[in-house]
Design a protein around this motif. Structure first.
Motif, PDB file in Angstrom:
ATOM      1  N   TRP A  88       0.902  -1.211   0.072  1.00 51.38           N
ATOM      2  CA  TRP A  88      -0.082  -0.032   0.145  1.00 51.38           C
ATOM      3  C   TRP A  88       0.877   1.178  -0.151  1.00 51.38           C
ATOM      4  N   GLY A  89       0.486   2.161  -0.581  1.00 55.69           N
ATOM      5  CA  GLY A  89       1.070   3.538  -0.628  1.00 55.69           C
ATOM      6  C   GLY A  89       0.196   4.731  -0.795  1.00 55.69           C
ATOM      7  N   GLU A  90       0.535   5.938  -0.365  1.00 53.71           N
ATOM      8  CA  GLU A  90      -0.520   6.789  -0.328  1.00 53.71           C
ATOM      9  C   GLU A  90       0.440   8.269  -0.068  1.00 53.71           C
ATOM     10  N   ASP A  91       0.243   9.359  -1.006  1.00 55.82           N
ATOM     11  CA  ASP A  91       1.184  10.155  -1.020  1.00 55.82           C
ATOM     12  C   ASP A  91       0.559  11.681  -0.147  1.00 55.82           C
ATOM     13  N   ASP A  92       0.860  12.583  -0.454  1.00 54.52           N
ATOM     14  CA  ASP A  92       0.332  14.091   0.153  1.00 54.52           C
ATOM     15  C   ASP A  92      -0.681  14.698  -0.387  1.00 54.52           C
TER      16      ASP A  92
ATOM     17  N   ALA B 191      -0.126   5.864  -5.051  1.00 58.57           N
ATOM     18  CA  ALA B 191       1.166   6.040  -4.740  1.00 58.57           C
ATOM     19  C   ALA B 191       2.157   4.765  -4.490  1.00 58.57           C
ATOM     20  N   PRO B 192       3.402   4.734  -4.876  1.00 56.07           N
ATOM     21  CA  PRO B 192       4.235   3.549  -4.594  1.00 56.07           C
ATOM     22  C   PRO B 192       4.166   2.973  -3.389  1.00 56.07           C
ATOM     23  N   SER B 193       4.258   1.869  -3.216  1.00 51.45           N
ATOM     24  CA  SER B 193       4.071   1.120  -1.890  1.00 51.45           C
ATOM     25  C   SER B 193       5.349   1.456  -0.923  1.00 51.45           C
TER      26      SER B 193
END
Length: 658
Positions: A551-555, A568-570
């Motif tokens: 899992w990935g999440e950015d701003d 977003a990338p993991s």
């Protein structure tokens, strides 16, 4: 499926070889984490922000007329390495250009000695000019430039120091804003009143960063939160104050300065500094110098020592940390090691023993302005910050202590946990939620004043902190039926769920972080795992899993016009949060959990840890982000160990708060 049915559900068969490999991965990670433990039992990992803080450190030294070739060379190397391909500096690794961070990094490199003709400086200059130039930097950056005469003081919105004498009912009062804003602002008010000019030993000016010369700029930009009714009102008020400030009575101004200095001196906090955060510390150092306090005065020495403690020197590079995070790091490491079990839990016990005497039991901090009848009992984020204990840290420490006493039967933590619970419950806000440091810090109109273009002047209740407190209360045996505080906290959380199914994460990226926090709280509180709120959260987490299993999440989720999850990338830490959150919802056997565990196992490196350059921590949404170097060291270990433990168990739930 009901909670009872989930608890009775038998584990799916798992090949012995898989469990054996998982045990090896967990032991390798736990041993690596234990090698990071300090001799006295605590853990402390680097806390990295963007280029702003290292640049400000250089600017602080030059304000004082000091140069340090060794440190400057190392900070310069760090700043050059973190410059992005677009030519500027971002708020987080790989991010878009941020004008304010780029201007400060450029100024610092000029002060260090980099030529304006150097290729990297030319690229930075072109990128800043293409974004509108230094005039489009934020208020704090323009204030820093004003301290060197690089922009006129009219570039900075007026914040009259006379607010130090304002009565409690006044619309702007220092106790109406957050702790971090309060401690940063009070010494800065002295600087803004006296309008000094830094020594600037190399005589650096930056006219090349302005599209229009700064002395000819008439209208300085506003933040996106400063439009509409309140923005118009406060903008007009600022124009009046700009014209009137030179005529304020000198006697009242000096009285206000005296009150500001007294406020700072009462909270100097030893070598951990005012508020234990860099901006407040740096402003204190400059305030003492401008007021003529000798450099060898004990207060000035303490203030300088506090700043220097934040330096992180890494071979040929160095950066300045925004704060130190030993309590947070130690408490979370203890949870991970307790989960890993066996001999590893002994290391957790050493960490908790270190934490115990750090509980603040005798200082009524600024939080007492709203809750004067509550006894202190919290832990701070840093080594010491008695005026500003943190509810999030306190809940996490108390839960770790409770887990440890549950295994050992030792009553040594009983009083610590009881005092923590008492303080935390006493800081519940009127809406049922909990904030990080204060209660009812919700004067939202203040985020529209011209000085608050960062939009982070307040500390309102949030889902992630509220979830941690609910988790603590549940783990300590309370129930919604018997605990009004817990019931109100759960109601707050249920009302805060995002339509997609997740919860906002104020202090970590973002909906993955918030959803992990809330699912753990609801599980610990006995909330049915087949409840629609839980099912929506599970479906959402599963739907945003990356193709690689992580899992990935950015701003981008913090944008004011956010419309949905942004892929977003993991990262290892966010994957761990998602896996733990799904398991808290009874989904140990869910394919998404299996793939998440496989991702963590496949990305573990030979040293037992996980690589993670991307930022996953939040200082202020849209303004300031953090890379916790400890997150990929303890969160993946925690997730893998819990997965193993639940697979070995006859239950699909774990009744602890995190």
């Amino acid at each position: 499926m009901s909670l009872a049915a989930v608890a009775a559900h038998q584990p799916a068969a798992v090949p012995a070889s898989v469990i054996d490999d998982l045990d090896l991965a967990i032991d390798r990670a736990a041993l690596a984490l234990r090698r990071e433990q300090r001799g006295d039992g605590h853990f402390a990992f680097d806390l990295e922000a963007d280029a702003t803080i290292p640049a400000e450190y250089v600017m602080l030294k030059h304000f004082l007329g000091e140069t340090d070739p060794v440190i400057e060379r190392k900070i310069g190397a760090y700043l050059r390495r973190t410059q992005e391909a677009h030519g500027g500096w971002p708020l987080l690794h790989g991010g878009a250009l941020n004008v304010s961070a780029s201007v400060k990094a450029y100024v610092a490199l000029r002060m260090i000695g980099d030529s304006v003709e150097a290729p990297h400086m030319a690229r930075a200059r072109d990128a800043i000019l293409a974004a509108g130039g230094a005039a489009h930097s934020n208020v704090f950056t323009r204030t820093s430039l004003a301290l060197f005469g690089m922009v006129p003081w009219r570039a900075v919105p007026v914040m009259p120091i006379e607010i130090m004498s304002a009565p409690a009912w006044f619309p702007f009062h220092i106790y109406r804003i957050s702790y971090w804003a309060r401690d940063t602002l009070v010494p800065l008010l002295v600087l803004m009143a006296l309008k000094p000019k830094g020594v600037n030993p190399r005589g650096i000016l930056i006219p090349e960063l302005f599209v229009t010369p700064p002395e000819r700029v008439r209208i300085w930009p506003k933040g996106t939160n400063q439009v509409g009714g309140w923005g118009i009102i406060f903008g007009a008020l600022d124009k009046v104050l700009q014209a009137a400030e030179p005529y304020f009575p000198k006697g009242k101004r000096q009285s206000a300065i005296d009150k500001a200095v007294a406020f700072v001196r009462a909270r100097l906090n030893g070598e951990d500094g005012l508020g234990a955060i860099y901006p407040a510390m740096a402003n204190t150092v400059m305030m003492f110098r401008v007021l003529g306090v000798p450099d060898d005065h004990p207060d000035a020495v303490l203030a300088r020592s506090a700043v220097d403690k934040l330096l992180a020197i890494k071979g040929e590079e160095a950066f300045c940390q925004p704060a130190l995070s030993p309590v947070w790091d130690t408490a979370l490491s203890a949870h991970a090691l307790i989960e890993a079990g066996g001999d590893h839990a002994e290391a957790a016990d050493r960490g908790l023993a270190w934490l115990k005497p750090l509980q603040v039991l005798d200082v009524k901090g600024d939080w007492a302005e709203q809750r004067p009848d509550v006894r202190p009992g919290g832990w701070a984020f840093q080594y010491r910050n008695d005026y500003y204990p943190d509810l999030d840290d306190t809940a996490v420490v108390a839960m770790a202590m409770d887990r440890a006493r549950g295994q050992s039967g030792d009553a040594g933590f009983d009083e610590s946990i009881a005092r923590a619970r008492e303080w935390v419950v006493g800081l519940q806000s009127k809406d049922g939620g909990w904030a990080a440091f204060d209660a009812d810090n919700t004067s939202t109109y203040l985020n529209y004043i011209p000085f608050a273009d960062h939009g982070a002047l307040l500390d309102p209740p949030t889902s992630d902190v509220t979830a941690r407190v609910v988790s603590m209360l549940a783990q300590l045996g309370e129930t919604p039926a018997a605990s009004p505080a817990m019931k109100r906290g759960i109601d707050f959380l249920l009302a805060e769920q995002h339509p997609e199914g997740g919860w906002y994460g104020r202090w970590g990226f973002n909906y993955v972080y918030g959803t992990w926090s809330v699912l753990c709280a609801l599980n610990a509180a006995g909330f049915p795992s087949d409840a629609p709120q839980v099912r929506r959260a599970v479906a959402w987490l599963a739907s945003i899993q990356n193709a690689d299993g992580g899992w990935g999440e950015d701003d981008k989720g913090y944008d004011l016009d956010y419309k949905g999850y942004n892929p977003a990338p993991s990262t290892a830490s966010q994957t761990a949060w998602a896996v733990i959150g799904l398991m808290a919802a009874g989904e140990v056997d869910h394919p998404a959990v299996e793939r998440g565990v496989a991702y963590l196992r496949s990305t573990q490196t030979a040293d037992g840890f996980w690589p993670e350059e991307l930022f996953t921590g939040t200082g202020f949404p849209r303004v300031f982000y953090l890379r916790y170097h400890g997150y990929p060291k303890f969160f993946p270990l925690w997730a893998l160990a819990r997965y193993r433990n639940l697979k070995h168990s006859n239950s699909r739930t774990v009744m602890v708060g995190m």
